[in-house]
Design a protein around this motif. Sequence first.
Motif, PDB file in Angstrom:
ATOM      1  N   ASP A  12       0.824  -1.215   0.000  1.00  0.00           N
ATOM      2  CA  ASP A  12       0.000   0.000   0.000  1.00  0.00           C
ATOM      3  C   ASP A  12       0.861   1.269   0.000  1.00  0.00           C
ATOM      4  O   ASP A  12       1.866   1.354   0.696  1.00  0.00           O
ATOM      5  CB  ASP A  12      -0.903  -0.018   1.245  1.00  0.00           C
ATOM      6  N   LYS A  16       0.621   2.897  -7.106  1.00  0.00           N
ATOM      7  CA  LYS A  16       0.095   2.082  -8.209  1.00  0.00           C
ATOM      8  C   LYS A  16      -0.973   2.816  -9.009  1.00  0.00           C
ATOM      9  O   LYS A  16      -0.986   2.762 -10.227  1.00  0.00           O
ATOM     10  CB  LYS A  16      -0.564   0.807  -7.668  1.00  0.00           C
ATOM     11  N   ARG A  50     -15.402  -5.533  -1.625  1.00  0.00           N
ATOM     12  CA  ARG A  50     -14.365  -4.562  -1.264  1.00  0.00           C
ATOM     13  C   ARG A  50     -14.750  -3.806   0.008  1.00  0.00           C
ATOM     14  O   ARG A  50     -13.940  -3.605   0.903  1.00  0.00           O
ATOM     15  CB  ARG A  50     -14.168  -3.574  -2.422  1.00  0.00           C
ATOM     16  N   LEU A  54     -12.419  -4.149   3.243  1.00  0.00           N
ATOM     17  CA  LEU A  54     -11.570  -3.021   3.644  1.00  0.00           C
ATOM     18  C   LEU A  54     -12.181  -2.177   4.757  1.00  0.00           C
ATOM     19  O   LEU A  54     -11.458  -1.559   5.520  1.00  0.00           O
ATOM     20  CB  LEU A  54     -11.253  -2.121   2.441  1.00  0.00           C
ATOM     21  N   ARG A  72     -12.153 -12.129  -7.394  1.00  0.00           N
ATOM     22  CA  ARG A  72     -11.323 -12.354  -8.593  1.00  0.00           C
ATOM     23  C   ARG A  72     -12.047 -13.244  -9.600  1.00  0.00           C
ATOM     24  O   ARG A  72     -11.986 -13.000 -10.808  1.00  0.00           O
ATOM     25  CB  ARG A  72      -9.991 -12.968  -8.150  1.00  0.00           C
ATOM     26  N   TYR A  95      -3.835  -7.982  -8.758  1.00  0.00           N
ATOM     27  CA  TYR A  95      -4.451  -9.221  -9.251  1.00  0.00           C
ATOM     28  C   TYR A  95      -3.995 -10.329  -8.315  1.00  0.00           C
ATOM     29  O   TYR A  95      -3.724 -10.064  -7.129  1.00  0.00           O
ATOM     30  CB  TYR A  95      -4.038  -9.435 -10.728  1.00  0.00           C
ATOM     31  N   SER A  98      -1.381 -10.275  -5.377  1.00  0.00           N
ATOM     32  CA  SER A  98      -1.724  -9.629  -4.104  1.00  0.00           C
ATOM     33  C   SER A  98      -2.206 -10.663  -3.094  1.00  0.00           C
ATOM     34  O   SER A  98      -1.895 -10.571  -1.911  1.00  0.00           O
ATOM     35  CB  SER A  98      -2.813  -8.565  -4.292  1.00  0.00           C
ATOM     36  N   SER A  99      -2.959 -11.652  -3.552  1.00  0.00           N
ATOM     37  CA  SER A  99      -3.408 -12.697  -2.623  1.00  0.00           C
ATOM     38  C   SER A  99      -2.234 -13.533  -2.153  1.00  0.00           C
ATOM     39  O   SER A  99      -2.163 -13.932  -0.990  1.00  0.00           O
ATOM     40  CB  SER A  99      -4.444 -13.607  -3.283  1.00  0.00           C
ATOM     41  N   TYR A 102      -0.325 -10.945   0.266  1.00  0.00           N
ATOM     42  CA  TYR A 102      -1.029 -10.485   1.476  1.00  0.00           C
ATOM     43  C   TYR A 102      -1.624 -11.648   2.272  1.00  0.00           C
ATOM     44  O   TYR A 102      -1.495 -11.694   3.482  1.00  0.00           O
ATOM     45  CB  TYR A 102      -2.161  -9.524   1.115  1.00  0.00           C
ATOM     46  N   GLN A 103      -2.321 -12.572   1.578  1.00  0.00           N
ATOM     47  CA  GLN A 103      -2.986 -13.623   2.347  1.00  0.00           C
ATOM     48  C   GLN A 103      -1.996 -14.722   2.732  1.00  0.00           C
ATOM     49  O   GLN A 103      -2.024 -15.195   3.864  1.00  0.00           O
ATOM     50  CB  GLN A 103      -4.170 -14.216   1.560  1.00  0.00           C
ATOM     51  N   ASP A 149      -7.239   1.754   5.819  1.00  0.00           N
ATOM     52  CA  ASP A 149      -8.315   0.767   5.787  1.00  0.00           C
ATOM     53  C   ASP A 149      -7.883  -0.444   6.612  1.00  0.00           C
ATOM     54  O   ASP A 149      -6.807  -0.446   7.217  1.00  0.00           O
ATOM     55  CB  ASP A 149      -8.715   0.425   4.345  1.00  0.00           C
TER      56      ASP A 149
HETATM   57  P1  TYD Z   1      -5.961  -1.056  -2.957  1.00  0.00           P
HETATM   58  O1  TYD Z   1      -7.151  -0.931  -3.829  1.00  0.00           O
HETATM   59  O2  TYD Z   1      -4.624  -1.008  -3.563  1.00  0.00           O
HETATM   60  O3  TYD Z   1      -6.075  -0.010  -1.775  1.00  0.00           O
HETATM   61  P2  TYD Z   1      -6.242   1.589  -1.911  1.00  0.00           P
HETATM   62  O4  TYD Z   1      -7.605   1.859  -2.459  1.00  0.00           O
HETATM   63  O5  TYD Z   1      -6.089   1.980  -0.473  1.00  0.00           O
HETATM   64  O6  TYD Z   1      -5.139   2.040  -2.787  1.00  0.00           O
HETATM   65  O7  TYD Z   1      -6.025  -2.460  -2.194  1.00  0.00           O
HETATM   66  C1  TYD Z   1      -6.903  -2.783  -1.241  1.00  0.00           C
HETATM   67  C2  TYD Z   1      -6.264  -3.642  -0.172  1.00  0.00           C
HETATM   68  O8  TYD Z   1      -6.605  -5.010  -0.370  1.00  0.00           O
HETATM   69  C3  TYD Z   1      -4.763  -3.561  -0.105  1.00  0.00           C
HETATM   70  O9  TYD Z   1      -4.390  -3.324   1.245  1.00  0.00           O
HETATM   71  C4  TYD Z   1      -4.299  -4.936  -0.505  1.00  0.00           C
HETATM   72  C5  TYD Z   1      -5.462  -5.819  -0.185  1.00  0.00           C
HETATM   73  N1  TYD Z   1      -5.545  -7.040  -1.029  1.00  0.00           N
HETATM   74  C6  TYD Z   1      -5.314  -8.291  -0.469  1.00  0.00           C
HETATM   75  O10 TYD Z   1      -5.002  -8.397   0.723  1.00  0.00           O
HETATM   76  N2  TYD Z   1      -5.449  -9.403  -1.246  1.00  0.00           N
HETATM   77  C7  TYD Z   1      -5.797  -9.350  -2.563  1.00  0.00           C
HETATM   78  O11 TYD Z   1      -5.907 -10.392  -3.241  1.00  0.00           O
HETATM   79  C8  TYD Z   1      -6.039  -8.041  -3.138  1.00  0.00           C
HETATM   80  C9  TYD Z   1      -6.439  -7.923  -4.580  1.00  0.00           C
HETATM   81  C10 TYD Z   1      -5.907  -6.915  -2.342  1.00  0.00           C
END
Ligand code: TYD
Length: 218
Positions: A12, A16, A50, A54, A72, A95, A98-99, A102-103, A149
Amino acid sequence: MRGLFISLEGIDGVGKTTQVARLRDYARDFGREIVVTREPGGTRLGAELRQLLLHGFDVLPRAEALMFAADRAQHVDEVIRPALERGAIVICDRYLDSSLAYQAAGRDLAVAEIRRLSMWATGGLLPERTYLLDMDPQASHARLRHGEDRMEAAGEGFQRRTRQAFLALARRDPERFRIVDAADPVETVCTAIRDDAAPLLARLRHTDPVSPNGGPTA
Ligand code: TYD
């Protein structure tokens, strides 16, 4: 696939969204429809997910992984695949990587499981190019212009693990990934992405968006 699928990834606050917009502007010169989209939230279902992901209450790690995968699956079927079949340039803000970052790394789930889940959700669709905007989490966090968030509030340790996971993914698949130093000025980052994307985009000029195999025009 007749179009071109590009994703942008990173922790974050790396910029991007700005780079997605710049790449879209550049891609306009190549004579194809452009679809800019994002995850989570690229569909009506996605917008609801979303909000829950979030700005909702606490979601347990496995449930969170499934919700991102659901977002997705819907996104690929409803938006991305049809656009690619029309010959469009699809630029996606986050895409499946990120999973994986992050996950799997952030939330400590098994990376192989998240990969399987994501590949199942997407029918195995991967971008042709993924730009990883890489930056130190402390610096990127300082850039955030809105309130945190739920994901951003997960702490610096979480963002650090996520960053390392993104870098590991990129090193594992150097054909698809390009790592860009997001601490550089916006213009420098933008130029690095453009220079790399130029040949991929130029290739579209020589292929027919509607021929069955996207082959060269006569
Ligand atoms: P993002 O839209 O980049 O946030 P912002 O609007 O604040 O720029 O991403 C939303 C959040 O979701 C970000 O912290 C990353 C998270 N995320 C995951 O944890 N896993 C995922 O698969 C995706 C797509 C996003």
